[in-house]
Design a protein around this motif. Sequence first.
Motif, PDB file in Angstrom:
ATOM      1  N   ARG A  18       0.841  -1.199   0.000  1.00 29.42           N
ATOM      2  CA  ARG A  18       0.000   0.000   0.000  1.00 29.42           C
ATOM      3  C   ARG A  18       0.875   1.248   0.000  1.00 29.42           C
ATOM      4  O   ARG A  18       1.455   1.606   1.019  1.00 29.42           O
ATOM      5  N   PRO A  19       0.999   1.913  -1.134  1.00 31.67           N
ATOM      6  CA  PRO A  19       1.787   3.145  -1.188  1.00 31.67           C
ATOM      7  C   PRO A  19       1.006   4.314  -0.606  1.00 31.67           C
ATOM      8  O   PRO A  19      -0.203   4.445  -0.831  1.00 31.67           O
ATOM      9  N   VAL A  20       1.694   5.158   0.141  1.00 33.01           N
ATOM     10  CA  VAL A  20       1.060   6.334   0.739  1.00 33.01           C
ATOM     11  C   VAL A  20       1.930   7.557   0.447  1.00 33.01           C
ATOM     12  O   VAL A  20       2.874   7.846   1.195  1.00 33.01           O
ATOM     13  N   PRO A  21       1.670   8.273  -0.651  1.00 29.24           N
ATOM     14  CA  PRO A  21       2.411   9.515  -0.890  1.00 29.24           C
ATOM     15  C   PRO A  21       2.096  10.528   0.211  1.00 29.24           C
ATOM     16  O   PRO A  21       0.931  10.734   0.564  1.00 29.24           O
ATOM     17  N   VAL A  22       3.122  11.128   0.755  1.00 29.39           N
ATOM     18  CA  VAL A  22       2.959  12.054   1.868  1.00 29.39           C
ATOM     19  C   VAL A  22       2.909  13.491   1.347  1.00 29.39           C
ATOM     20  O   VAL A  22       3.796  13.922   0.612  1.00 29.39           O
ATOM     21  N   SER A  23       1.867  14.210   1.754  1.00 24.60           N
ATOM     22  CA  SER A  23       1.745  15.623   1.386  1.00 24.60           C
ATOM     23  C   SER A  23       2.432  16.469   2.456  1.00 24.60           C
ATOM     24  O   SER A  23       2.055  16.416   3.638  1.00 24.60           O
ATOM     25  N   LEU A  24       3.434  17.215   2.052  1.00 23.22           N
ATOM     26  CA  LEU A  24       4.182  18.058   2.976  1.00 23.22           C
ATOM     27  C   LEU A  24       3.643  19.487   2.952  1.00 23.22           C
ATOM     28  O   LEU A  24       3.279  19.995   1.881  1.00 23.22           O
ATOM     29  N   PRO A  25       3.599  20.162   4.085  1.00 25.10           N
ATOM     30  CA  PRO A  25       3.221  21.571   4.093  1.00 25.10           C
ATOM     31  C   PRO A  25       4.229  22.387   3.280  1.00 25.10           C
ATOM     32  O   PRO A  25       5.434  22.323   3.546  1.00 25.10           O
ATOM     33  N   LEU A  26       3.726  23.141   2.321  1.00 27.31           N
ATOM     34  CA  LEU A  26       4.602  23.939   1.459  1.00 27.31           C
ATOM     35  C   LEU A  26       4.157  25.399   1.374  1.00 27.31           C
ATOM     36  O   LEU A  26       4.632  26.143   0.523  1.00 27.31           O
ATOM     37  N   HIS A  27       3.245  25.803   2.270  1.00 27.96           N
ATOM     38  CA  HIS A  27       2.832  27.203   2.300  1.00 27.96           C
ATOM     39  C   HIS A  27       3.993  28.065   2.770  1.00 27.96           C
ATOM     40  O   HIS A  27       4.950  27.571   3.392  1.00 27.96           O
ATOM     41  N   ALA A  28       3.927  29.336   2.503  1.00 22.87           N
ATOM     42  CA  ALA A  28       5.076  30.226   2.692  1.00 22.87           C
ATOM     43  C   ALA A  28       5.617  30.218   4.112  1.00 22.87           C
ATOM     44  O   ALA A  28       6.830  30.384   4.327  1.00 22.87           O
ATOM     45  N   SER A  29       4.748  30.006   5.104  1.00 25.92           N
ATOM     46  CA  SER A  29       5.204  30.053   6.493  1.00 25.92           C
ATOM     47  C   SER A  29       5.534  28.673   7.059  1.00 25.92           C
ATOM     48  O   SER A  29       5.823  28.544   8.256  1.00 25.92           O
ATOM     49  N   ALA A  30       5.532  27.651   6.220  1.00 24.66           N
ATOM     50  CA  ALA A  30       5.814  26.294   6.685  1.00 24.66           C
ATOM     51  C   ALA A  30       7.243  26.183   7.207  1.00 24.66           C
ATOM     52  O   ALA A  30       8.161  26.842   6.715  1.00 24.66           O
ATOM     53  N   THR A  31       7.420  25.324   8.207  1.00 26.73           N
ATOM     54  CA  THR A  31       8.739  25.105   8.800  1.00 26.73           C
ATOM     55  C   THR A  31       9.132  23.636   8.662  1.00 26.73           C
ATOM     56  O   THR A  31       8.314  22.784   8.314  1.00 26.73           O
ATOM     57  N   LEU A  32      10.385  23.364   8.979  1.00 29.28           N
ATOM     58  CA  LEU A  32      10.834  21.979   8.988  1.00 29.28           C
ATOM     59  C   LEU A  32      10.023  21.171   9.991  1.00 29.28           C
ATOM     60  O   LEU A  32       9.646  20.026   9.716  1.00 29.28           O
ATOM     61  N   ASP A  33       9.729  21.739  11.139  1.00 23.98           N
ATOM     62  CA  ASP A  33       8.923  21.030  12.140  1.00 23.98           C
ATOM     63  C   ASP A  33       7.548  20.671  11.579  1.00 23.98           C
ATOM     64  O   ASP A  33       7.014  19.597  11.886  1.00 23.98           O
ATOM     65  N   ASP A  34       6.976  21.543  10.778  1.00 27.72           N
ATOM     66  CA  ASP A  34       5.676  21.253  10.158  1.00 27.72           C
ATOM     67  C   ASP A  34       5.776  20.037   9.248  1.00 27.72           C
ATOM     68  O   ASP A  34       4.877  19.180   9.224  1.00 27.72           O
ATOM     69  N   GLN A  35       6.854  19.969   8.479  1.00 30.26           N
ATOM     70  CA  GLN A  35       7.003  18.835   7.559  1.00 30.26           C
ATOM     71  C   GLN A  35       7.267  17.543   8.334  1.00 30.26           C
ATOM     72  O   GLN A  35       6.732  16.485   7.978  1.00 30.26           O
TER      73      GLN A  35
END
Length: 219
Positions: free
Chosen positions: A29-46
């Motif tokens: 079961r593949p699960v592509p992960v959506s990462l936060p990419l909005h302008a204020s996103a941080t490494l911690d968010d990802q």
Amino acid sequence: MDILLIPGLWLDASAWDDVVPAIEALGHRPVPVSLPLHASATLDDQVAAVLAAVDAASGEPMVVGHSAAATLAWLAADARPDRIARVAFVGGFPATDGRAYADFFEVRDGVMPFPGWEPFEGPDSADLDERARHDFAAAAIPVPAGVVQGVVRLTDERRFDVPVLVVCPEFTPAEAQEWIAAGDVPELAKVKHLDLVDLDSGHWPMFTRPAELARLLAP
């Protein structure tokens, strides 16, 4: 097995579109992960997005990070060493504690845009034709400064117990072994169960060798 797929810089979850059916055909079961990419996103968010995918997975998943996202996969192993069956790095290596996540190119107006193809001439992009290069550049998502300049924090030595697979596309397993032996990849030097496999492609095999990549990832 759930196989979590983390895209590298300038990519979103759709980067894995051609890999998904190939993994499914192999019974996983593949699960592509959506990462936060909005302008204020941080490494911690990802990192939080990756950990949420780990926590939502069925059983013990495999976590795959492409390129710079090798570090995201490794941060997941650090945070969930008892929850992850295996980590795979595709064309990348994890950063060490205290280093910036991916501060590789110029940051402008709060983001690191795709720098064009000049830095990737040679083995990285040799298997991408002009149309593929155009489409990649047109769709490239600038990466927030809070992500690329975020500081990597690794805290749990149990991460070295998690088995690691390194898929070697634009470089060979022998070259990777040399870099590890020379101390250039200190995190991998401490991994207890390390496999390196060759893949004849450039840096983005999810676009040019999706079926072959799936076979290497799916155990």
